[in-house]
Every structure is written in C-alpha cells, then in structure tokens.
Design an enzyme around this catalytic site. Structure first.
Site, PDB file in Angstrom:
ATOM      1  N   GLY A  14      59.951 -28.025  55.477  1.00  0.00           N
ATOM      2  CA  GLY A  14      60.107 -29.470  55.689  1.00  0.00           C
ATOM      3  C   GLY A  14      61.000 -29.782  56.876  1.00  0.00           C
ATOM      4  O   GLY A  14      61.544 -28.882  57.528  1.00  0.00           O
ATOM      5  N   SER A  41      52.715 -22.297  50.491  1.00  0.00           N
ATOM      6  CA  SER A  41      53.185 -21.670  51.733  1.00  0.00           C
ATOM      7  C   SER A  41      53.518 -20.192  51.548  1.00  0.00           C
ATOM      8  O   SER A  41      53.569 -19.433  52.522  1.00  0.00           O
ATOM      9  CB  SER A  41      54.438 -22.387  52.248  1.00  0.00           C
ATOM     10  OG  SER A  41      54.145 -23.726  52.595  1.00  0.00           O
ATOM     11  N   CYS A 158      73.112 -39.186  54.372  1.00  0.00           N
ATOM     12  CA  CYS A 158      73.191 -39.370  55.834  1.00  0.00           C
ATOM     13  C   CYS A 158      73.668 -40.774  56.210  1.00  0.00           C
ATOM     14  O   CYS A 158      74.284 -40.974  57.253  1.00  0.00           O
ATOM     15  CB  CYS A 158      71.824 -39.103  56.467  1.00  0.00           C
ATOM     16  SG  CYS A 158      70.482 -40.040  55.717  1.00  0.00           S
ATOM     17  N   GLN A 184      68.505 -47.430  59.966  1.00  0.00           N
ATOM     18  CA  GLN A 184      68.285 -46.005  59.752  1.00  0.00           C
ATOM     19  C   GLN A 184      66.979 -45.499  60.366  1.00  0.00           C
ATOM     20  O   GLN A 184      65.929 -46.119  60.253  1.00  0.00           O
ATOM     21  CB  GLN A 184      68.331 -45.713  58.245  1.00  0.00           C
ATOM     22  CG  GLN A 184      69.695 -46.074  57.659  1.00  0.00           C
ATOM     23  CD  GLN A 184      69.886 -45.645  56.217  1.00  0.00           C
ATOM     24  OE1 GLN A 184      70.732 -46.208  55.534  1.00  0.00           O
ATOM     25  NE2 GLN A 184      69.141 -44.662  55.749  1.00  0.00           N
ATOM     26  N   LYS A 213      73.599 -45.451  47.139  1.00  0.00           N
ATOM     27  CA  LYS A 213      74.271 -44.269  47.699  1.00  0.00           C
ATOM     28  C   LYS A 213      75.312 -44.691  48.740  1.00  0.00           C
ATOM     29  O   LYS A 213      76.429 -44.162  48.776  1.00  0.00           O
ATOM     30  CB  LYS A 213      73.251 -43.340  48.360  1.00  0.00           C
ATOM     31  CG  LYS A 213      72.287 -42.660  47.403  1.00  0.00           C
ATOM     32  CD  LYS A 213      71.230 -41.888  48.196  1.00  0.00           C
ATOM     33  CE  LYS A 213      70.140 -41.342  47.296  1.00  0.00           C
ATOM     34  NZ  LYS A 213      69.050 -40.741  48.067  1.00  0.00           N
ATOM     35  N   HIS A 251      71.428 -42.945  62.820  1.00  0.00           N
ATOM     36  CA  HIS A 251      71.705 -44.084  61.946  1.00  0.00           C
ATOM     37  C   HIS A 251      72.862 -44.878  62.542  1.00  0.00           C
ATOM     38  O   HIS A 251      73.931 -44.322  62.822  1.00  0.00           O
ATOM     39  CB  HIS A 251      72.104 -43.613  60.539  1.00  0.00           C
ATOM     40  CG  HIS A 251      70.973 -43.050  59.728  1.00  0.00           C
ATOM     41  ND1 HIS A 251      69.666 -43.036  60.152  1.00  0.00           N
ATOM     42  CD2 HIS A 251      70.979 -42.501  58.476  1.00  0.00           C
ATOM     43  CE1 HIS A 251      68.909 -42.492  59.202  1.00  0.00           C
ATOM     44  NE2 HIS A 251      69.681 -42.157  58.182  1.00  0.00           N
TER      45      HIS A 251
END
Length: 361
Positions: A14, A41, A158, A184, A213, A251
C-alpha cells in the site's frame, strides 16, 4: 550490513508501506528483509505484487524488487525472519488489533502506523520530540501480553502534526482553547489524482473519523504515565474541522489559540525555533535538525514550496498574528505521509532502538 536490524513491513504494497520502503532505502540502522501483504500478493516478487501501483516519486529501490512477498497472516513465519516490524496493514480495526498483538506475542516489536491501538491504555502513542517518556508503559504492556521483548508502539494521526508540536512549544503560556481547521492532502486517503479524479478542483468537507482524532489524540500525547497506563491531558480543549483538498502531499492547519499567560509574538517565535527533543539531542538518523521553523513571509508556508522541509520531517509555521476573538492565530504545514505516517514511525523506531527497547533477536 549484518549489523543492521532486520525489518519487516506488514502491508508493504500500500501507499504507506511503499513510503516505509522508500524511506528505509540505505537506512544506517535498519534493513528491509521481509515484506508481508495479503494472500493475493503472497508468493509474488515485490515488484510483481505492486505492479503499476508504485505511488512514490522516487523509483522502487532495487534491494526490494526481488523480495518474495509473504502472507501477513502467517505470523510465526514472518516474525521468524525479522528483528521488528512496521505495520501499515489495511484491515478492519479489530483485525489490526488482533494481528499486531499476534506479532508482539512472537517477541517481535511492532511499530504501527495504524490507528487501532492508539487508545489501548498501555500502548504508547508517540511523537518522539514531544512524549518519548510514554514508552515507559511498554513494561506494563509486556506483562499483559506475557512477552519479554515483544510490544506494540504507535504514532498518532497525520492531521495533528502541523499544530500539536506548535502548541507543545508554547506550553509555558498555557494554551487552553484551540480551534483548528485542517486542509488535508489526498495521499492521506492512500490516493493519487489518477485514482481519485473527482478530487481535482474540489474540496470535500468531511473525512471519516478525522475530526475526533484531531481533537482527542493531542490530549493523549500531552498526557502522563500513571500505573502503567497513559492518562490523557484535560486541556487545551480542541475543536476541529477537517477538509480534503486537491493537494497530493501536505496537511495545512489554520489554528486559533487562547492562552492563560499572554505571550508576545517574539516569544512565540522564539519558542518554536528553539524547540527540540530527544531525536535532536541524540542526532537520530531521521530527525530533522530544526524540527519547527517560522516563516516571516505573508504567503508561507505553501505546500508546493515547503512540504519537503527537512526531508518531510519538519514542521513549517507562518502567519502568527493577534486575533480579534482568540489571542493568537497561525498556519502550520507538515508532510502527511512522511512526518505524519511512515517517517514518524521510523523516527519512533529509531528512538526505541536508542532507548534499548528494540535490538537484535
């Protein structure tokens, strides 16, 4: 080479997994030896498994192309090949909790980019410049898990990286109320513009789970260790709105702050540029030399000009000015997949190694 710690990447195909792999290329302490992903995978070379989905701007490192991807669910087999793992798996929260604990119970430390364990009381959630002392709860976690070496540590979301460090630098002035709006980047959703064309020239005023968050995670970072658990701080109260904007990386936060003790602008800037922590003192490999910089220009920080400051590991701040409703306001910018994700986790792992929590098996 043999002196380096052997690293596994869980969820290595990813976007965040790819960022881990690109950041760890030629790392002085760590070497990626194992990549694990979903069953579809497994058995392919990393190059084959990723195919045309390599999302980094730098080429795939030659050192990982021929690594045969393992099945992330074959926990014992993956764990046997590494000293510790980074976790960036894409699963449900309950599945992530279970698999990260399973790896920890094989005596393999897990440094996670995922949110699943961020509120587990004895799992430290750390920005190394701010709260490395929270790693002390690992001792309690090991008792709970029945391990001597295995544990889980996480890094925070993040979205908070562009303002939580700033508020930390201003702690002596006692910030007690904060309004933040974050703008973001789409890579925060693991996407590029090619995959998400409807984001071009668009703003979406909602990112699932992000506002909670952004309001709560800084309080856990500013909390304290008590009886082997993290107790979150009560202040400052933070209210947040999170918008998805047509930017690939970076961000930005627009933030308003009320203080109990009134600082001057000069004091605010001084505390930012002189703010440093354990990574700077120890000169850790991924640590920015200057964690937070202040930019005097009215039109900075800008994503295009400033997102890669300190290789994406620093925070850029500008436009500190008095406010007519709150006391002061500012704009912050951080790289969401470097400092905010994989890079922040690598710095956590470096801190854990320097403090003796991670070593060779």
């Amino acid at each position: 080479m043999s002196e380096k710690l052997r690293v596994g990447i869980l969820g290595g195909t990813g976007m965040v997994g790819q960022r881990f792999i690109s950041l760890l290329e030629n790392h002085p302490w760590f070497e990626v030896v194992t990549i694990a992903a979903s069953a579809r995978s497994a058995g392919k070379t990393y190059e084959e498994a990723v195919g045309n989905r390599w999302k980094m701007t730098t080429p795939m490192p030659e050192s990982v192309k021929k690594i045969i991807v393992m099945n992330v669910n074959e926990v014992e087999k993956v764990a046997a090949s590494v000293d510790f793992v980074f976790s960036a798996v894409d699963m449900s929260k309950d599945e992530i909790k279970a698999i990260e604990e399973a790896y920890a119970k094989t005596e393999t430390p897990v440094v996670s980019n995922n949110s699943a364990h961020r509120w587990t009381p004895d799992v430290p959630m750390v920005i190394p410049e701010i709260n490395p002392e929270h790693f002390e709860v690992i001792a309690s976690q090991k008792k709970r898990l029945g391990t001597t070496r295995g544990f889980i540590a996480v890094k925070p979301n993040c979205s908070i990286q562009s303002y939580a460090p700033v508020l930390t630098a201003w702690k002596e002035f006692e910030p007690y109320e904060v309004v933040a709006t974050t703008y973001q980047a789409i890579s925060g959703a693991g996407k590029t513009f090619k995959e998400w064309p409807e984001m071009v020239e668009n703003v979406i005023p909602y990112i699932g789970g992000e506002e909670e968050k952004s309001e709560q995670e800084p309080l856990r970072i500013w909390g304290h260790v008590e009886n082997g658990e993290i107790v979150k701080a009560q202040e400052p109260k933070i209210t947040c709105q999170c918008l998805r904007v047509p930017v690939l990386n970076g961000h930005t936060a627009a933030v308003f702050v009320k203080f109990r003790k009134q600082p001057t602008k000069e004091q605010l800037i001084d505390r930012l540029v002189n703010f440093k922590g354990y990574p700077q003192e120890m000169k850790l490999p991924s640590a920015p030399k200057q964690f937070i910089r202040y930019m005097e220009e009215d039109n900075r920080p800008q994503v295009q000009l400033d997102v890669d400051y300190e290789n994406g590991m620093g925070v850029s701040v500008g436009r500190i000015r008095e406010d007519s409703v709150y006391d002061w306001k500012f704009v912050g910018l951080s790289h969401n997949t470097v400092r905010g994700a994989a890079g922040g986790a690598v710095l956590c792992a470096e801190t854990l190694k320097a403090k003796g929590y991670i070593d060779k098996k």
